[in-house]
Scaffold this motif. Structure first.
Motif, PDB file in Angstrom:
ATOM      1  N   ASN A  96       7.602   0.612  -4.016  1.00  0.00           N
ATOM      2  CA  ASN A  96       7.537  -0.827  -4.263  1.00  0.00           C
ATOM      3  C   ASN A  96       6.208  -1.150  -4.942  1.00  0.00           C
ATOM      4  O   ASN A  96       5.187  -1.304  -4.283  1.00  0.00           O
ATOM      5  CB  ASN A  96       7.667  -1.604  -2.947  1.00  0.00           C
ATOM      6  CG  ASN A  96       7.617  -3.097  -3.169  1.00  0.00           C
ATOM      7  OD1 ASN A  96       7.629  -3.574  -4.285  1.00  0.00           O
ATOM      8  ND2 ASN A  96       7.557  -3.847  -2.080  1.00  0.00           N
ATOM      9  N   ASN A 112       7.708  -8.147  -0.974  1.00  0.00           N
ATOM     10  CA  ASN A 112       8.219  -7.192  -0.002  1.00  0.00           C
ATOM     11  C   ASN A 112       9.710  -6.967  -0.219  1.00  0.00           C
ATOM     12  O   ASN A 112      10.437  -7.886  -0.581  1.00  0.00           O
ATOM     13  CB  ASN A 112       7.968  -7.698   1.418  1.00  0.00           C
ATOM     14  CG  ASN A 112       6.494  -7.856   1.710  1.00  0.00           C
ATOM     15  OD1 ASN A 112       5.699  -6.981   1.375  1.00  0.00           O
ATOM     16  ND2 ASN A 112       6.112  -8.954   2.310  1.00  0.00           N
ATOM     17  N   TYR A 123      12.327  -2.383   5.934  1.00  0.00           N
ATOM     18  CA  TYR A 123      11.388  -3.300   5.295  1.00  0.00           C
ATOM     19  C   TYR A 123      10.313  -2.477   4.594  1.00  0.00           C
ATOM     20  O   TYR A 123       9.761  -1.548   5.181  1.00  0.00           O
ATOM     21  CB  TYR A 123      10.779  -4.184   6.383  1.00  0.00           C
ATOM     22  CG  TYR A 123       9.951  -5.327   5.884  1.00  0.00           C
ATOM     23  CD1 TYR A 123      10.547  -6.519   5.509  1.00  0.00           C
ATOM     24  CD2 TYR A 123       8.573  -5.230   5.821  1.00  0.00           C
ATOM     25  CE1 TYR A 123       9.794  -7.586   5.081  1.00  0.00           C
ATOM     26  CE2 TYR A 123       7.805  -6.293   5.388  1.00  0.00           C
ATOM     27  CZ  TYR A 123       8.416  -7.472   5.024  1.00  0.00           C
ATOM     28  OH  TYR A 123       7.668  -8.533   4.589  1.00  0.00           O
ATOM     29  N   ASP A 172       6.797  -2.903   2.502  1.00  0.00           N
ATOM     30  CA  ASP A 172       5.700  -3.785   2.102  1.00  0.00           C
ATOM     31  C   ASP A 172       5.290  -3.582   0.647  1.00  0.00           C
ATOM     32  O   ASP A 172       5.561  -2.540   0.051  1.00  0.00           O
ATOM     33  CB  ASP A 172       4.462  -3.542   2.978  1.00  0.00           C
ATOM     34  CG  ASP A 172       4.620  -4.091   4.380  1.00  0.00           C
ATOM     35  OD1 ASP A 172       5.269  -5.120   4.551  1.00  0.00           O
ATOM     36  OD2 ASP A 172       4.080  -3.457   5.306  1.00  0.00           O
ATOM     37  N   ILE A 173       4.584  -4.542   0.142  1.00  0.00           N
ATOM     38  CA  ILE A 173       4.009  -4.504  -1.207  1.00  0.00           C
ATOM     39  C   ILE A 173       3.156  -3.243  -1.356  1.00  0.00           C
ATOM     40  O   ILE A 173       2.341  -2.924  -0.496  1.00  0.00           O
ATOM     41  CB  ILE A 173       3.127  -5.755  -1.443  1.00  0.00           C
ATOM     42  CG1 ILE A 173       3.977  -7.018  -1.401  1.00  0.00           C
ATOM     43  CG2 ILE A 173       2.360  -5.651  -2.744  1.00  0.00           C
ATOM     44  CD1 ILE A 173       3.163  -8.295  -1.338  1.00  0.00           C
ATOM     45  N   ASN A 190       3.881  -0.110  -1.139  1.00  0.00           N
ATOM     46  CA  ASN A 190       4.186   1.055  -0.302  1.00  0.00           C
ATOM     47  C   ASN A 190       5.381   1.826  -0.836  1.00  0.00           C
ATOM     48  O   ASN A 190       6.109   1.364  -1.700  1.00  0.00           O
ATOM     49  CB  ASN A 190       4.451   0.625   1.142  1.00  0.00           C
ATOM     50  CG  ASN A 190       3.175   0.268   1.864  1.00  0.00           C
ATOM     51  OD1 ASN A 190       2.128   0.842   1.612  1.00  0.00           O
ATOM     52  ND2 ASN A 190       3.253  -0.685   2.765  1.00  0.00           N
ATOM     53  N   GLU A 229       9.897 -14.864   2.161  1.00  0.00           N
ATOM     54  CA  GLU A 229       8.505 -14.938   2.634  1.00  0.00           C
ATOM     55  C   GLU A 229       8.160 -16.329   3.051  1.00  0.00           C
ATOM     56  O   GLU A 229       8.757 -17.257   2.851  1.00  0.00           O
ATOM     57  CB  GLU A 229       7.586 -14.460   1.520  1.00  0.00           C
ATOM     58  CG  GLU A 229       7.911 -13.021   1.195  1.00  0.00           C
ATOM     59  CD  GLU A 229       6.992 -12.443   0.131  1.00  0.00           C
ATOM     60  OE1 GLU A 229       5.857 -12.890   0.003  1.00  0.00           O
ATOM     61  OE2 GLU A 229       7.431 -11.526  -0.547  1.00  0.00           O
TER      62      GLU A 229
END
Length: 111
Positions: free
Chosen positions: A63, A68, A87, A89-90, A92, A111
């Motif tokens: 990502n 996210n 999920y 994350d930004i 990752n 978000e």
């Protein structure tokens, strides 16, 4: 000539407004799906709404957007009975495990 300058300024402001509005509907950056070391798909600036399908299942997802992600094993961004989503994350990366199988789709987390 002053009227043509005014019109040009108004057109420029309108175009800037459209460009800024369009940016809010996309996730800036890339989502990269891999199957092992092979890149299956790279999605650049994807729309933040809706479900995005990979052309085939992927085992790794990076990502590289400013939003996210939620990863799914289904092609329609749903969680099957007894299944799960993941999920991400930004900035990752995630690797699918054998128990869940490959990722087939993703959406952006609210978000």
């Amino acid at each position: 000539m002053p009227s043509s300058r005014s019109q040009a300024a108004l057109i420029g402001i309108a175009l800037l407004g459209l460009a800024l509005t369009a940016c809010q509907d996309t996730a800036s950056g890339h989502v990269v799906g891999r199957n092992g070391a092979r890149v299956v798909e790279t999605v650049t600036n994807p729309p933040i709404d809706g479900c995005h399908r990979f052309p085939e299942g992927v085992t790794n997802v990076d990502n590289q957007t400013q939003s996210n992600l939620v990863l799914y094993t289904t092609q329609d961004c749903t969680v099957p009975p007894g299944g799960q989503s993941n999920y991400l994350d930004i900035g990752n990366s995630d690797q699918a495990v054998k128990a869940t199988g490959p990722w087939h789709s993703f959406s952006f987390a609210s978000e």
